[in-house]
Design an enzyme around this catalytic site. Structure first.
Site, PDB file in Angstrom:
ATOM      1  N   ASP A 295      -8.272   2.598   2.616  1.00 47.43           N
ATOM      2  CA  ASP A 295      -8.371   3.293   3.893  1.00 47.43           C
ATOM      3  C   ASP A 295      -9.287   2.675   4.928  1.00 47.43           C
ATOM      4  O   ASP A 295      -9.616   3.348   5.880  1.00 47.43           O
ATOM      5  CB  ASP A 295      -8.905   4.696   3.652  1.00 47.43           C
ATOM      6  CG  ASP A 295      -7.796   5.701   3.727  1.00 47.43           C
ATOM      7  OD1 ASP A 295      -6.661   5.315   3.949  1.00 47.43           O
ATOM      8  OD2 ASP A 295      -8.086   6.874   3.570  1.00 47.43           O
ATOM      9  N   ASP A 519      -8.906  15.216  -4.060  1.00 47.40           N
ATOM     10  CA  ASP A 519      -9.109  14.461  -2.825  1.00 47.40           C
ATOM     11  C   ASP A 519     -10.380  14.903  -2.100  1.00 47.40           C
ATOM     12  O   ASP A 519     -10.940  14.139  -1.308  1.00 47.40           O
ATOM     13  CB  ASP A 519      -7.932  14.676  -1.870  1.00 47.40           C
ATOM     14  CG  ASP A 519      -6.667  14.005  -2.354  1.00 47.40           C
ATOM     15  OD1 ASP A 519      -6.754  12.900  -2.897  1.00 47.40           O
ATOM     16  OD2 ASP A 519      -5.586  14.594  -2.170  1.00 47.40           O
TER      17      ASP A 519
END
Length: 580
Positions: A295, A519
């Site tokens: 990311d 997450d």
């Protein structure tokens, strides 16, 4: 250990056209300020253009004497070309003359070393490329290194790089992390999937030696996992390198331990120790696969100032080079080991599938691949959909479909994206990456750990043709509320099991995000592991511009990122496709 991906609102009308030019030529031996020193260099300058604007990527390679501080200069051929926002250098422009000066961290260039910089610009009339560059006042026209180059550091004591195989997953048994397996086996029915290979996440410095008292990771350190892989007779093992300075610059669920200015600490206390262990000849028989910095680099394209939801932290790490140079250093250090394979994270189709993001992201990945002394040869491939939920294939919705004369790209779900699933995106993005300078043999990985979308909600055919929205929403496999939702998604299921060489250009389907690991937390949970709270993990949150101001679709009662989330694990098994 959280990874997400959010949606960047596209500039719908823009169509980017990439172009590249390499400035190179003959020998230059003009002396500069230091006696007997010669500046010799070549410069690669490429752009991605759109009407009235462009992004430029520049790589300087020093092929002369070592440089301590540099100034790059050029003249724009068109008086309507302007530098607007730059990175990895201090830019000034007077008329058509542009100067880019080195920063504190990238001013020293040894013989043969390279550094990358870039800028966003504007143009009117046309956008031709500069035809000549100077470095410290001397024309950059290529050449050969000095006859007697200055002494360099002694060669590394690690074994020299060996010949890497084309696909490290092919014909090899994957390492099963016993710490993840124990958690999966403790779940009812978990033994059905617990022998699948998953990645080991190194999300802080302490994880190198093991973190027995943490919610995530485990007592095993890097060497413990490698020893266990040998004991298992595994052919490959996967590690996630995930600790950049200013990590997770556009979200809050896993900001990490290092501040945006701690690149030296990242290098010395994180990358260097990992490389030292992986280079141990004891592990030479293993194919060590590193997934590099989830990311990170796409954030520098989509989540800086001027973008919907852009953040100050993303501006900071773009300006100071923390991400680009951190990734470059990791690639160079780890890629020098003969049995190590580096795959850089490349987001997913619901993040960079638009023309406005597609090309610039490829360029940003290239800039990191040649930063901090690295070259594209240190990149074996790329991974998409890491810890995301985008469907591998959409059998009932194609981006080329039309309903009553209207393209489905106009639907709210697709929102003018060029792609609707991960396989088509990964194959197309691979071609784009090769076109910007990566080697033609690179392979792609697709994380399928949570993108199966099986169960009773899975469509069995196309949606109604009443409108593009009924058609897409009725037939799409991905059942999220919005493609920008990334945290602990309700209704998700396990996807394809790990598999080598499943499709053209795809090295493997992998489970890099271990199923059952959260997450991020549904509410704020105090912790000492660098895990924050992001509202996109809150099932009561009604969203933001990145997800079209829609509900998050997140599961309730989730623990901090990386911690075991039993309810999610059970749901993933229940909705697996192919079914268990």
């Amino acid at each position: 250990m959280n990874v997400w991906r959010r949606l960047s609102v596209p500039r719908r009308a823009l169509a980017l056209a990439g172009a590249g030019a390499l400035v190179a030529g003959g020998l230059v031996t003009i002396p500069v300020t230091v006696a007997h020193a010669a500046t010799q260099c070549d410069v690669a300058y490429s752009t991605n253009d759109w009407p009235g604007g462009f992004t430029a990527s520049i790589t300087i390679r020093n092929i002369g004497d070592p440089i301590n501080g540099w100034t790059l200069g050029w003249t724009f051929p068109n008086s309507g070309q302007r530098v607007q926002q730059g990175w990895s250098a201090e830019f000034t422009q007077t008329g058509s003359q542009v100067t880019a000066r080195s920063l504190s961290y990238n001013g020293s260039l040894a013989t043969g070393a390279s550094t990358s910089l870039g800028f966003n610009g504007a143009w009117s009339g046309s956008n031709p490329k500069p035809t000549s560059f100077t470095l410290n006042g001397v024309t950059c026209s290529g050449g050969t290194p000095p006859t007697d180059p200055p002494p360099t550091d002694p060669p590394p004591t690690n074994p020299p790089p060996g010949t890497k195989v084309d696909n490290p997953y092919a014909g090899a048994r994957g390492y099963v992390n016993p710490e993840w397996k124990a958690k999966a086996d403790a779940e009812p029915g978990g033994s059905r999937i617990s022998s699948n290979p998953t990645a080991v996440w190194l999300d802080r410095i302490a994880a190198i030696n093991g973190t027995p008292d943490s919610s995530s990771n485990g007592a095993f350190g890097v060497r413990d996992h490698l020893d266990e892989a040998l004991r298992q007779g595994a052919g490959y093992i996967q590690f996630v390198i995930y600790n950049l300075p200013g990590r997770d610059c556009a979200a809050l669920a896993s900001n990490g331990e290092l501040g945006p200015d701690e690149l030296p600490k990242y290098k010395a206390q994180y990358i260097d120790p990992i490389a030292a262990i992986q280079a141990d000849p004891k592990y030479a028989s293993l194919r060590i696969i590193n997934i590099i910095e989830i990311d990170s680099l796409p954030n520098l394209v989509t989540n800086t100032s001027g973008q919907p939801g852009g953040t100050t932290m993303c501006d900071t790490v773009k300006a100071n080079g923390a991400y680009v140079n951190g990734v470059g250093y990791a690639l160079a250090k780890l890629g020098a080991i003969g049995n190590v394979y580096n795959y850089i994270d490349a987001a997913h189709h619901g993040w960079i599938g638009w023309d406005s993001n597609f090309g610039p992201t490829a360029d940003m990945l290239k800039s990191a691949a040649v930063a901090s002394g690295s070259t594209v040869r240190n990149v074996h491939g790329f991974i998409v959909n890491t810890a995301n939920y985008s469907a591998l294939r959409e059998p009932y919705v194609k981006v080329t479909d039309s309903v009553n004369g209207q393209t489905v790209r106009q639907s709210k779900w697709i929102d003018w994206n060029q792609y609707v699933d991960e396989l088509s995106f990964a194959q197309a993005f691979r071609q784009k990456l090769v076109s910007v300078g990566f080697e033609s043999g690179i392979g792609m990985l697709i994380d399928t750990s949570r993108n199966g979308w099986g169960g009773t909600a899975r469509p069995t055919g196309p949606g109604a043709t009443t409108s593009v929205d009924t058609y897409v929403n009725g037939g799409r496999i991905d059942r999220r509320i919005h493609a920008g939702n990334w945290c602990n998604q309700s209704g998700a299921g396990l996807g394809e099991r790990p598999k080598a060489a499943p499709e053209t250009g795809i090295d493997a389907y992998v489970w890099v995000k271990p199923p059952g690991e959260s997450d991020g937390s549904s509410t704020l949970i105090e912790n000492d592991e660098g895990k924050g709270f992001d509202r996109m993990c809150d099932p009561t949150y009604t969203g933001n511009p990145r997800n079209g101001n829609n509900p998050t679709g997140a599961l309730p009662n989730a623990p901090i990122s990386g911690a075991w989330f039993s309810a999610q694990f059970q749901e993933l098994m229940r909705n697996a496709y192919p079914a268990l």
